[in-house]
Design a protein around this motif. Structure first.
Motif, PDB file in Angstrom:
ATOM      1  N   THR A  29       0.779  -1.358   0.015  1.00 20.03           N
ATOM      2  CA  THR A  29      -0.039  -0.007   0.068  1.00 20.03           C
ATOM      3  C   THR A  29       0.898   1.240  -0.053  1.00 20.03           C
ATOM      4  OG1 THR A  29      -1.768   1.079   1.149  1.00 20.03           O
ATOM      5  CG2 THR A  29      -0.352  -0.028   2.521  1.00 20.03           C
ATOM      6  N   ALA A  30       0.376   2.249  -0.602  1.00 15.44           N
ATOM      7  CA  ALA A  30       1.010   3.359  -0.533  1.00 15.44           C
ATOM      8  C   ALA A  30       0.997   4.172   0.791  1.00 15.44           C
ATOM      9  CB  ALA A  30       0.310   4.717  -1.331  1.00 15.44           C
ATOM     10  N   VAL A  31       1.972   4.988   1.163  1.00 12.51           N
ATOM     11  CA  VAL A  31       2.053   5.480   2.581  1.00 12.51           C
ATOM     12  C   VAL A  31       1.437   6.982   2.541  1.00 12.51           C
ATOM     13  CG1 VAL A  31       3.497   6.009   4.624  1.00 12.51           C
ATOM     14  CG2 VAL A  31       3.909   4.105   2.991  1.00 12.51           C
ATOM     15  N   HIS A  32       0.659   7.366   3.562  1.00 12.66           N
ATOM     16  CA  HIS A  32      -0.127   8.601   3.423  1.00 12.66           C
ATOM     17  C   HIS A  32       0.168   9.180   4.925  1.00 12.66           C
ATOM     18  CE1 HIS A  32      -2.265   7.069  -0.108  1.00 12.66           C
ATOM     19  NE2 HIS A  32      -2.328   6.169   0.739  1.00 12.66           N
ATOM     20  N   VAL A  33       0.274  10.570   4.910  1.00 12.82           N
ATOM     21  CA  VAL A  33      -0.097  11.143   6.006  1.00 12.82           C
ATOM     22  C   VAL A  33      -1.193  12.125   5.996  1.00 12.82           C
ATOM     23  CG1 VAL A  33       0.990  13.252   7.873  1.00 12.82           C
ATOM     24  CG2 VAL A  33       2.343  11.317   6.772  1.00 12.82           C
ATOM     25  N   VAL A  34      -2.134  11.868   6.853  1.00 14.00           N
ATOM     26  CA  VAL A  34      -3.410  12.644   7.013  1.00 14.00           C
ATOM     27  C   VAL A  34      -3.195  13.954   8.037  1.00 14.00           C
ATOM     28  CG1 VAL A  34      -4.623  11.167   8.583  1.00 14.00           C
ATOM     29  CG2 VAL A  34      -5.990  12.550   6.870  1.00 14.00           C
ATOM     30  N   THR A  35      -3.544  15.026   7.599  1.00 11.09           N
ATOM     31  CA  THR A  35      -3.183  16.258   8.419  1.00 11.09           C
ATOM     32  C   THR A  35      -4.531  16.873   8.528  1.00 11.09           C
ATOM     33  OG1 THR A  35      -2.839  17.560   6.419  1.00 11.09           O
ATOM     34  CG2 THR A  35      -0.911  16.525   7.635  1.00 11.09           C
ATOM     35  N   SER A  48      -2.619   3.926   6.107  1.00  6.92           N
ATOM     36  CA  SER A  48      -2.356   3.216   4.660  1.00  6.92           C
ATOM     37  C   SER A  48      -3.774   3.176   4.096  1.00  6.92           C
ATOM     38  CB  SER A  48      -1.827   1.832   5.057  1.00  6.92           C
ATOM     39  OG  SER A  48      -2.701   1.087   5.896  1.00  6.92           O
ATOM     40  N   ALA A  49      -4.952   3.155   4.751  1.00  4.89           N
ATOM     41  CA  ALA A  49      -6.393   3.307   4.135  1.00  4.89           C
ATOM     42  C   ALA A  49      -6.742   4.392   3.789  1.00  4.89           C
ATOM     43  CB  ALA A  49      -7.278   2.699   5.183  1.00  4.89           C
ATOM     44  N   PHE A  50      -6.770   4.594   2.495  1.00  2.00           N
ATOM     45  CA  PHE A  50      -7.100   5.969   1.699  1.00  2.00           C
ATOM     46  C   PHE A  50      -7.559   5.568   0.186  1.00  2.00           C
ATOM     47  CE2 PHE A  50      -5.434   8.983  -1.619  1.00  2.00           C
ATOM     48  CZ  PHE A  50      -6.302   9.797  -1.399  1.00  2.00           C
ATOM     49  N   ALA A  51      -8.728   5.745  -0.158  1.00  2.00           N
ATOM     50  CA  ALA A  51      -9.334   5.212  -1.566  1.00  2.00           C
ATOM     51  C   ALA A  51     -10.186   6.390  -2.014  1.00  2.00           C
ATOM     52  CB  ALA A  51     -10.036   3.968  -1.346  1.00  2.00           C
ATOM     53  N   SER A  52     -10.501   6.342  -3.301  1.00  2.00           N
ATOM     54  CA  SER A  52     -11.183   7.332  -4.121  1.00  2.00           C
ATOM     55  C   SER A  52     -12.806   6.506  -3.704  1.00  2.00           C
ATOM     56  CB  SER A  52     -10.980   7.245  -5.460  1.00  2.00           C
ATOM     57  OG  SER A  52     -11.111   6.157  -6.153  1.00  2.00           O
ATOM     58  N   VAL A  53     -13.745   7.418  -3.840  1.00  4.15           N
ATOM     59  CA  VAL A  53     -15.165   6.831  -3.549  1.00  4.15           C
ATOM     60  C   VAL A  53     -15.578   7.038  -4.630  1.00  4.15           C
ATOM     61  CG1 VAL A  53     -17.281   7.129  -2.528  1.00  4.15           C
ATOM     62  CG2 VAL A  53     -15.230   7.391  -0.979  1.00  4.15           C
ATOM     63  N   THR A  54     -15.623   8.430  -5.397  1.00  5.49           N
ATOM     64  CA  THR A  54     -16.367   8.693  -6.595  1.00  5.49           C
ATOM     65  C   THR A  54     -15.666   9.847  -7.332  1.00  5.49           C
ATOM     66  OG1 THR A  54     -18.252   9.225  -7.872  1.00  5.49           O
ATOM     67  CG2 THR A  54     -18.397   9.698  -5.561  1.00  5.49           C
ATOM     68  N   ASP A  55     -15.897  10.113  -8.650  1.00  2.00           N
ATOM     69  CA  ASP A  55     -15.115  11.182  -9.252  1.00  2.00           C
ATOM     70  C   ASP A  55     -16.362  12.090  -9.387  1.00  2.00           C
ATOM     71  OD1 ASP A  55     -16.724  10.101 -11.225  1.00  2.00           O
ATOM     72  OD2 ASP A  55     -14.820  10.084 -12.568  1.00  2.00           O
ATOM     73  N   GLU A  56     -17.595  11.997  -9.235  1.00  2.00           N
ATOM     74  CA  GLU A  56     -18.763  12.989  -9.458  1.00  2.00           C
ATOM     75  C   GLU A  56     -19.676  13.089  -8.335  1.00  2.00           C
ATOM     76  OE1 GLU A  56     -20.072  15.873 -11.028  1.00  2.00           O
ATOM     77  OE2 GLU A  56     -18.167  15.179 -11.965  1.00  2.00           O
ATOM     78  N   PRO A  57     -19.663  13.716  -7.247  1.00  2.00           N
ATOM     79  CA  PRO A  57     -18.592  14.454  -6.853  1.00  2.00           C
ATOM     80  C   PRO A  57     -17.316  14.050  -6.204  1.00  2.00           C
ATOM     81  CG  PRO A  57     -20.118  14.358  -5.108  1.00  2.00           C
ATOM     82  CD  PRO A  57     -20.760  13.622  -6.341  1.00  2.00           C
ATOM     83  N   ALA A  58     -16.261  14.708  -6.588  1.00  2.00           N
ATOM     84  CA  ALA A  58     -15.106  14.137  -6.375  1.00  2.00           C
ATOM     85  C   ALA A  58     -14.971  13.816  -4.800  1.00  2.00           C
ATOM     86  CB  ALA A  58     -13.799  15.067  -6.640  1.00  2.00           C
ATOM     87  N   LYS A  78     -13.705  19.284  10.891  1.00  2.00           N
ATOM     88  CA  LYS A  78     -14.491  19.038   9.683  1.00  2.00           C
ATOM     89  C   LYS A  78     -13.676  19.314   8.204  1.00  2.00           C
ATOM     90  CE  LYS A  78     -18.831  20.482  11.678  1.00  2.00           C
ATOM     91  NZ  LYS A  78     -18.471  21.070  13.225  1.00  2.00           N
ATOM     92  N   ALA A  79     -12.307  18.721   8.453  1.00  2.00           N
ATOM     93  CA  ALA A  79     -11.354  18.874   7.230  1.00  2.00           C
ATOM     94  C   ALA A  79     -10.161  18.071   7.357  1.00  2.00           C
ATOM     95  CB  ALA A  79     -11.104  20.356   6.763  1.00  2.00           C
ATOM     96  N   PHE A  80      -9.787  17.434   6.403  1.00  2.00           N
ATOM     97  CA  PHE A  80      -8.422  16.792   6.363  1.00  2.00           C
ATOM     98  C   PHE A  80      -7.974  16.666   5.106  1.00  2.00           C
ATOM     99  CE2 PHE A  80     -11.647  13.768   4.977  1.00  2.00           C
ATOM    100  CZ  PHE A  80     -11.226  13.011   3.769  1.00  2.00           C
ATOM    101  N   CYS A  81      -6.591  16.595   4.882  1.00  2.00           N
ATOM    102  CA  CYS A  81      -5.594  16.431   3.691  1.00  2.00           C
ATOM    103  C   CYS A  81      -4.867  15.308   3.703  1.00  2.00           C
ATOM    104  CB  CYS A  81      -4.816  17.886   3.554  1.00  2.00           C
ATOM    105  SG  CYS A  81      -3.785  17.759   2.243  1.00  2.00           S
ATOM    106  N   VAL A  82      -4.907  14.395   2.683  1.00  2.00           N
ATOM    107  CA  VAL A  82      -4.229  13.101   2.644  1.00  2.00           C
ATOM    108  C   VAL A  82      -2.844  13.691   1.751  1.00  2.00           C
ATOM    109  CG1 VAL A  82      -4.162  10.793   1.540  1.00  2.00           C
ATOM    110  CG2 VAL A  82      -6.320  11.836   2.520  1.00  2.00           C
ATOM    111  N   ASN A  83      -1.838  13.321   2.384  1.00  2.00           N
ATOM    112  CA  ASN A  83      -0.470  13.687   1.681  1.00  2.00           C
ATOM    113  C   ASN A  83       0.043  12.140   1.426  1.00  2.00           C
ATOM    114  OD1 ASN A  83      -0.046  16.648   2.120  1.00  2.00           O
ATOM    115  ND2 ASN A  83      -1.118  15.974   3.958  1.00  2.00           N
TER     116      ASN A  83
END
Length: 174
Positions: A29-35, A48-58, A78-83
């Protein structure tokens, strides 16, 4: 094995926590830091658990351990950033995983960060930074599955990515 064939005792292992963890460690799995940053504070955690759900809406999802200090801050902010980390970011991954017992400001000192649209820190030289507003939260066992609506996205050119498998780092270029 054919769908209706009989299984032998050697085919399966007891479903115990350690067995399950070992099985999951075998998935690269890719390695991510959520901030996150805001009224709930500035925090981050290696995930490590990060995935796309849908592209519409992103939208994307992350799974964050509820015992992590970042968890409650993400919910409050109420916000996060996956790096998504690049090859060479092992020290950042280790710091945000809690290795070395660094204070949060010391963890962020391991890289250069820019506040993105939500105010969450984006790692300047991450492979990818996906900035999100929290859309929904579902608790499952020890973790929360947090779905976010994407509001900002930053990518760098392809290069070597940091991968985690069998409890160690590897680098993949593609």
């Amino acid at each position: 094995m054919a769908p209706n064939s009989a299984r032998t005792p050697a085919d399966s292992l007891p479903l115990e926590t350690e067995t399950f963890r070992e099985a999951m460690s075998r998935i690269a799995t890719a390695v991510h830091v959520v901030t996150t940053d805001g009224t709930g504070g500035c925090f981050g955690a290696t995930i490590s658990a990060f995935a796309s759900v849908t592209d519409e809406p992103a939208s994307v999802l992350v799974c964050v351990n509820r015992s992590s200090r970042a968890h409650d801050a993400i919910i409050a902010n109420k916000a996060f950033c996956v790096n998504t980390l690049d090859a060479g970011h092992e020290t950042i991954s280790d710091a945000f995983a809690g290795r070395g017992k660094l204070e949060m400001h010391e963890r962020f000192a391991r890289g250069n960060w820019t506040k993105l649209a939500t105010g969450c820190p984006g790692l300047d030289n991450a492979r990818l930074s996906v900035d999100c507003e929290v859309f929904s939260v579902t608790e499952v066992g020890t973790h929360s599955v947090i779905i976010g609506s994407v509001v900002d996205l930053r990518m760098r050119e392809p290069g070597k990515s940091l991968i985690y498998i069998r409890r160690g780092y590897e680098k993949v270029e593609k």
